[in-house]
Design a protein around this motif. Structure first.
Motif, short mmCIF file in Angstrom:
data_model
loop_
_atom_site.label_atom_id
_atom_site.label_comp_id
_atom_site.label_asym_id
_atom_site.label_seq_id
_atom_site.Cartn_x
_atom_site.Cartn_y
_atom_site.Cartn_z
N LYS A 23 0.84 -1.21 0.00
CA LYS A 23 0.00 0.00 0.00
C LYS A 23 0.87 1.26 0.00
N LYS A 59 9.80 1.94 -3.59
CA LYS A 59 9.02 2.97 -4.27
C LYS A 59 8.65 4.17 -3.42
N ALA A 65 -1.82 9.40 3.99
CA ALA A 65 -2.80 8.76 4.85
C ALA A 65 -3.54 7.73 4.00
N ILE A 67 -6.16 6.30 2.11
CA ILE A 67 -7.36 6.88 1.50
C ILE A 67 -8.55 5.93 1.63
N1 COA Z 1 -3.88 5.30 0.66
C1 COA Z 1 -4.28 4.04 0.45
N2 COA Z 1 -3.73 3.24 -0.48
C2 COA Z 1 -2.74 3.75 -1.22
C3 COA Z 1 -2.27 5.05 -1.05
C4 COA Z 1 -2.88 5.85 -0.05
N3 COA Z 1 -2.48 7.09 0.20
N4 COA Z 1 -1.28 5.28 -1.95
C5 COA Z 1 -1.13 4.14 -2.62
N5 COA Z 1 -2.01 3.21 -2.20
C6 COA Z 1 -2.17 1.84 -2.68
C7 COA Z 1 -2.92 1.80 -4.01
O1 COA Z 1 -4.30 1.86 -3.80
C8 COA Z 1 -2.48 0.46 -4.54
O2 COA Z 1 -3.18 -0.54 -3.85
P1 COA Z 1 -3.79 -1.81 -4.63
O3 COA Z 1 -2.59 -2.46 -5.27
O4 COA Z 1 -4.41 -2.63 -3.57
O5 COA Z 1 -4.74 -1.25 -5.64
C9 COA Z 1 -1.02 0.38 -4.06
O6 COA Z 1 -0.92 1.27 -2.97
C10 COA Z 1 -0.02 0.79 -5.13
O7 COA Z 1 -0.34 2.12 -5.56
P2 COA Z 1 -0.58 2.50 -7.11
O8 COA Z 1 -1.43 3.72 -7.15
O9 COA Z 1 -1.02 1.32 -7.87
O10 COA Z 1 0.91 2.86 -7.55
P3 COA Z 1 1.36 3.84 -8.75
O11 COA Z 1 2.81 3.61 -8.92
O12 COA Z 1 0.45 3.68 -9.90
O13 COA Z 1 1.12 5.33 -8.16
C11 COA Z 1 1.21 7.08 -6.51
C12 COA Z 1 1.86 5.79 -7.07
C13 COA Z 1 1.95 7.43 -5.22
C14 COA Z 1 1.32 8.19 -7.52
C15 COA Z 1 -0.27 6.77 -6.21
O14 COA Z 1 -0.34 5.60 -5.42
C16 COA Z 1 -0.98 7.86 -5.45
O15 COA Z 1 -1.30 8.90 -6.02
N6 COA Z 1 -1.25 7.64 -4.14
C17 COA Z 1 -2.04 8.55 -3.34
C18 COA Z 1 -1.24 9.80 -2.99
C19 COA Z 1 -2.10 10.75 -2.20
O16 COA Z 1 -3.05 11.35 -2.67
N7 COA Z 1 -1.74 10.89 -0.93
C20 COA Z 1 -2.39 11.82 -0.06
C21 COA Z 1 -3.31 11.11 0.84
S1 COA Z 1 -3.83 12.20 2.13
#
Ligand code: COA
Length: 259
Positions: A23, A59, A65, A67
């Motif tokens: 995650k 990574k 937090a 989501i």
């Molecule tokens: N909360 C919950 N789960 C999260 C998370 C978060 N903040 N960030 C990443 N994950 C999870 C994804 O849902 C995914 O889970 P899954 O495999 O069960 O679907 C896993 O982590 C991998 O993330 P993924 O989005 O597939 O990786 P990516 O390389 O395509 O993208 C990011 C990486 C960081 C750009 C993207 O994960 C992202 O935008 N995350 C949220 C960032 C954010 O808005 N943070 C602020 C929260 S307050």
């Protein structure tokens, strides 16, 4: 194990790793609480002289937090979740020994907030740092609006929070958001070298420095100077200050205890 953290000691350095790599180390409530407990333990353990905080996997430091967990919160639960994160991060910020964030990838939202409550930040060259909450229809809730403002000033704080766009490591360095940027392959060695240096310093002197700089960040110059003098005077009650000054005069290296 089911713990969202890994902790390991290398000599006097405690390494705390957020361990939810599938995650991207997102902070759910259980992880916030585990971090709070881990920092309490590191504060109380006199054998620990410096702390390194990082995220598992190649990574992410922490991608924010959780989501999925946040999506179901009521307003009151949202306020409570914010306060839970704020309390933990204030605990990290107020640690009596130095805490270094080793930013090994994404530090977004709660992840950047967690890095910002640490005393020093070293980032891998590929790291991305930002507060993207606005894109979720939210705002930073673990101290991000306050600590980013204090670290980088109003213009950059408004830019990062209103756009939500992350910055790369080079821009983060230029903004003063991180202390150093190193090649990813060197991140761990460079961070541990810095932590080793700090772990060899006089613990009570570092504690006075941390206190004085934190107090000074929030008060006027006269109060801050008075606080500094009081801490400076207090340092003369320590054996480490006698040792440090004697070692200089005797042209040898000091050996600091924690006295
Ligand atoms: N909360 C919950 N789960 C999260 C998370 C978060 N903040 N960030 C990443 N994950 C999870 C994804 O849902 C995914 O889970 P899954 O495999 O069960 O679907 C896993 O982590 C991998 O993330 P993924 O989005 O597939 O990786 P990516 O390389 O395509 O993208 C990011 C990486 C960081 C750009 C993207 O994960 C992202 O935008 N995350 C949220 C960032 C954010 O808005 N943070 C602020 C929260 S307050």
């Amino acid at each position: 194990t089911d713990s969202p953290l890994l902790t390991a000691d290398q000599d006097a350095i405690r390494v705390i790793t957020v361990n939810r790599p599938d995650k991207l180390n997102a902070l759910n409530a259980a992880t916030l609480d585990a971090l709070h407990a881990a920092f309490d333990a590191a504060a109380e353990d006199a054998a620990v002289r410096a702390v390194v905080l990082t995220g598992a996997g190649p990574k992410a430091f922490v991608a924010g937090a959780d989501i999925a967990e946040m999506s179901g919160l009521s307003p009151v639960q949202g306020r409570d979740f914010s306060q839970r994160g704020q309390r933990m991060m204030r605990r990290v910020e107020k640690m009596p020994k130095p805490v270094i964030a080793m930013v090994n990838g994404f530090a977004l939202g709660g992840g950047l907030e967690l890095a910002m409550c640490c005393h020093l930040r070293i980032a891998a060259d590929g790291a991305k740092l930002g507060l993207p909450e606005v894109g979720l229809g939210l705002l930073p809730g673990f101290g991000g609006t306050q600590r980013l403002l204090r670290l980088v000033g109003r213009a950059a704080a408004l830019e990062l929070t209103l756009t939500g766009a992350p910055v790369d490591a080079a821009r983060a360095l230029a903004l003063g958001l991180v202390n150093r940027v190193v090649p990813a392959a060197d991140l761990e060695a460079e961070t541990m070298a810095l932590a080793t240096k700090l772990a060899g310093n006089a613990p009570l002197a570092m504690r006075g420095i941390l206190d004085a700089i934190h107090v000074g960040g929030e008060c006027g110059i006269d109060e801050g100077l008075e606080y500094e003098s009081a801490q400076f005077g207090l340092a003369f009650s320590t054996e480490d200050a006698r040792e440090g000054m004697a070692a200089f005069l005797e042209r040898r290296k000091p050996a600091f205890g924690n006295r």
